[in-house]
Each structure stands twice: as C-alpha cells, then as structure tokens.
Design an enzyme around this catalytic site. Structure first.
Site: not given
Ligand SMILES: NC(=O)c1ccc[n+]([C@@H]2O[C@H](COP(=O)([O-])OP(=O)(O)OC[C@H]3O[C@@H](n4cnc5c(N)ncnc54)[C@H](O)[C@@H]3O)[C@@H](O)[C@H]2O)c1
Length: 363
Positions: A125, A147, A189, A231, A241, A245, A249, A252, A256, A269
C-alpha cells in the site's frame, strides 16, 4: 563530492521533499538517507545499461551507511516499462522480505524512475522511494513531481499513480556516459521550461550552447537547478494537474501524437516534444497570440541543439489528428493546448478547432 550541493524544496505539505544537485554525488547517497526513518532493507532498481556503470558505487555507499541492499535489474528499454516488470519487482521485494518501512532507489532514466515509483506506490500500500535520475530528461523532468506509472498495450503511461519521492538525488556527472542523442532530447525539456516560464533561462540556452554541449559542470548545474526550480514551483501549486501543472505539457499535445503515430521508434520523447513545441508555437501565431519573431526564435533554438522541429513528411495528418483525439489531453472532445504568448509566458487554450490544427499540420 565536488564543490557544493544545490538544494531545492518541493513544497507539498507532509509530502514535501528535497532535490539535491551536485557533481560526484552517487558515492554519498548512503549518508543522505540517514535523516529518514527507513528500515535497513533497501532495494536498488536499475537496468542492464545503468547498473554496470553506477550500481556498485551506489550499492557500496548504501552498505557503508548500514543498509542491507537488494538489487533488481530490469532489461533496458521503454518496451519493458510494463506491469510484467513491476510484478517482477514485487516478487523480488517480497522474496527479500522488504517491509513497509523499506525504501526503493530508482537508479536510471525516466523509464526506471516511473516504474520504480509506481512499484513503490503500490507495494504494501505504498513505501518510500528515492529518485536517482541519470539522464538529463529524468534530472530536469521525470524524477520530480510524483507522476509514476507504466505503459499498457493500449496506451503509454495509462496505468499509474501520483506518488512523491522522499528525495531526488541528482549527480550531473552521470551525464558524461549518456549518449549524445539522449542528452539532446533532455535539452528539449529545458527549452520547454524557458518558453513556458523563464525568458532568462531561454536566453542562457541561446548564449551557452557550446558549454552545454561540452557538459560544462557549472553550466549544467545551473540549467538543471533552474529547470527543477520551475517544475517544483508548478507542482507545489498544482500537484495533481487540476490547472497550472498542465503548462508543463507545452509541446506534448502534438509531440505525443507524433510519438504514437511513429510507433515510439522514430523519435525519442524529447525529440517529438521539440517538433510539438515548434508546431504549437506556430499554432499560437496562427491564432494571433504570439509575434511571429518569437516563433522564429523558438525554432532557431530547437535547431541549434540539432533537435527536429518540422513534422516528418511521411506522416499522414489524419493519423496525427485521430491520435490526438485519444490523448489524455482531450477533455470532453475539446482539444486543449498550451500556447506561448511570448518566450517565458504561456496560456492554457481550450476549444481550438480541429480545422485550424489540420491547417497547421498541412502547412
Ligand atoms: N513521470 C514524469 O513526469 C515523466 C516526465 C517525462 C517523461 N517521463 C517518462 O520518462 C521516460 C523517458 O525517460 P528517459 O528519456 O530518461 O529514457 P530512458 O530511461 O529510457 O533512458 C534513456 C537511455 O539512456 C540510458 N541511460 C540512462 N542513464 C544513463 C547514463 N547515465 N549513462 C548511459 N546511459 C544511460 C538508459 O538505459 C536508456 O537506454 C518515458 O517512459 C516517459 O514516459 C515521465
């Protein structure tokens, strides 16, 4: 640890937490957990790429601080951000008898952060978790704000929960091993924060491109800190949101749709968001909300970081439109957009007609 740590508070009453930013921070993560009331059992959740790079330093630091460390490794990739992998995390936690006062450490990019946060929100939980983001995108965006979630085969991020971390621990040095393309996707971003909130940050990105691309530590610290401050401020005012918030987006709504239509394979992304930001700025200009000079300035910055800004020619406009219709950002059939009025200021615009979007995408 090199030099000083910058700390930002995310103000959410009893769910408040700090974001700590510095260089060479991973080796002190263990002691950073001392002030908390966690039981000695903690679990690092990471992936097959990040764990070999940083798993040992984090694990050793935790052990030195007296923690009993379990490690759970997930395959690398967005396609593994699903309930099956979350169940795998639950299995490992249960087998190792982590309890309600145990804590999870999310070591990786946004995929690991979102999935670990979601596992933490539901295990027994809800237990504590710490974000240790290692991509620029995760450091400036996904690790902050609570999130969490995973993808469903019918839609991205469709299963999730708001669940705030207890601490975000950002080591800018981890960016040294990140692939250039991933780094640039994170810059998108940061550009977004400049457009929606802070003209000074925007100007900084224009003036310091070379230092940013060379991963100059002080410049990165500033950019990450300023992004997290923005942020944190937005999330503190509107955690779930209900209104404000949604300005996060910007870029986005179209971004998206482009990601979906291209099957999440063509663009990262941040790259899709870069296209979305330019097109949404153009939309603002079509609606006479912004001076076209500002739109040109937005495109110039996106292009200068080698990010895409134009809609790919091979995508069918109708596909983008129908994908936008299914998006979470469509409320009661009405399209909602975050549109810039000038760099540093946006407005939430509902009731944008489908016709003008079609004109935009066909132009
Ligand atoms: N929760 C939120 O508010 C929010 C906001 C934006 C995006 N997201 C989510 O985030 C995700 C995308 O995140 P991301 O862009 O970090 O992608 P990711 O987590 O897939 O990382 C990108 C790549 O980099 C590699 N990597 C990570 N750190 C590294 C490092 N220091 N050195 C070498 N390689 C490294 C990872 O293994 C991966 O292959 C999506 O799933 C998206 O939906 C969430």
């Amino acid at each position: 640890m090199d030099k000083k740590i910058e700390t930002i508070r995310v103000d959410l009453g009893e769910r408040s937490y700090d974001i700590a930013i510095g260089s060479n921070m991973l080796r002190s993560i263990g002691t950073s957990l001392n002030p908390f009331d966690f039981s000695p059992k903690v679990a690092i959740v990471s992936n097959t790429t990040v764990h070999p790079l940083y798993g040992d330093v984090v694990s050793n630091s935790l052990k030195k601080a007296g923690f009993d460390v379990l490690t759970v490794i997930i395959p690398d990739g967005e396609e593994y951000k699903d309930l099956l992998r979350v169940e795998h995390i639950y299995n490992e936690l249960l087998k190792a008898k982590l309890d309600r006062s145990s804590s999870l450490i999310a070591l990786g990019g946004g995929v690991i952060g979102d999935m670990t946060g979601f596992a933490a929100s539901t295990y027994m939980r809800g237990i504590s978790y710490i974000q240790v983001p290692t991509t620029l995108l995760a450091q400036v965006d996904s690790s902050v704000g609570g999130k969490t979630g995973v993808n469903h085969k019918l839609g991205k991020n469709m299963i999730g929960a708001f669940w705030q971390p207890r601490l975000v621990w950002i080591d800018v040095k981890t960016l040294n091993t990140l692939q250039k393309r991933e780094f640039l996707a994170g810059v998108a971003e940061v550009i977004k924060y400049g457009v929606i909130w802070d003209e000074e940050l925007y100007y900084f990105l224009e003036k310091n491109r070379t230092r940013i691309l060379n991963l100059d530590r002080d410049v990165l610290m500033y950019v990450i800190k300023r992004s997290c401050e923005i942020k944190a401020e937005v999330v503190s005012k509107d955690e779930r949101e209900a209104g404000l918030r949604s300005i996060l987006n910007f870029g986005h709504t179209i971004g998206h749709a482009i990601e979906t239509v291209t099957g999440y394979r063509k663009y990262l992304h941040g790259e899709a968001v870069a296209i979305g930001m330019y097109l949404e700025a153009k939309l603002a200009s079509m609606l006479d909300l912004i001076n076209n000079k500002e739109v040109v300035r937005i495109k110039a910055l996106i292009d200068s970081y080698s990010l895409p800004s134009e809609k790919p020619l091979d995508i069918d406009v109708e596909h983008i439109l129908s994908s936008m219709e299914l998006d979470k950002k469509v409320v009661a059939g009405q399209l909602k957009f975050i549109l810039p009025e000038k760099i540093g200021k946006v407005r939430i615009q509902t009731g944008v007609s489908w016709k003008i979007i079609k004109d935009l995408l066909q132009s």
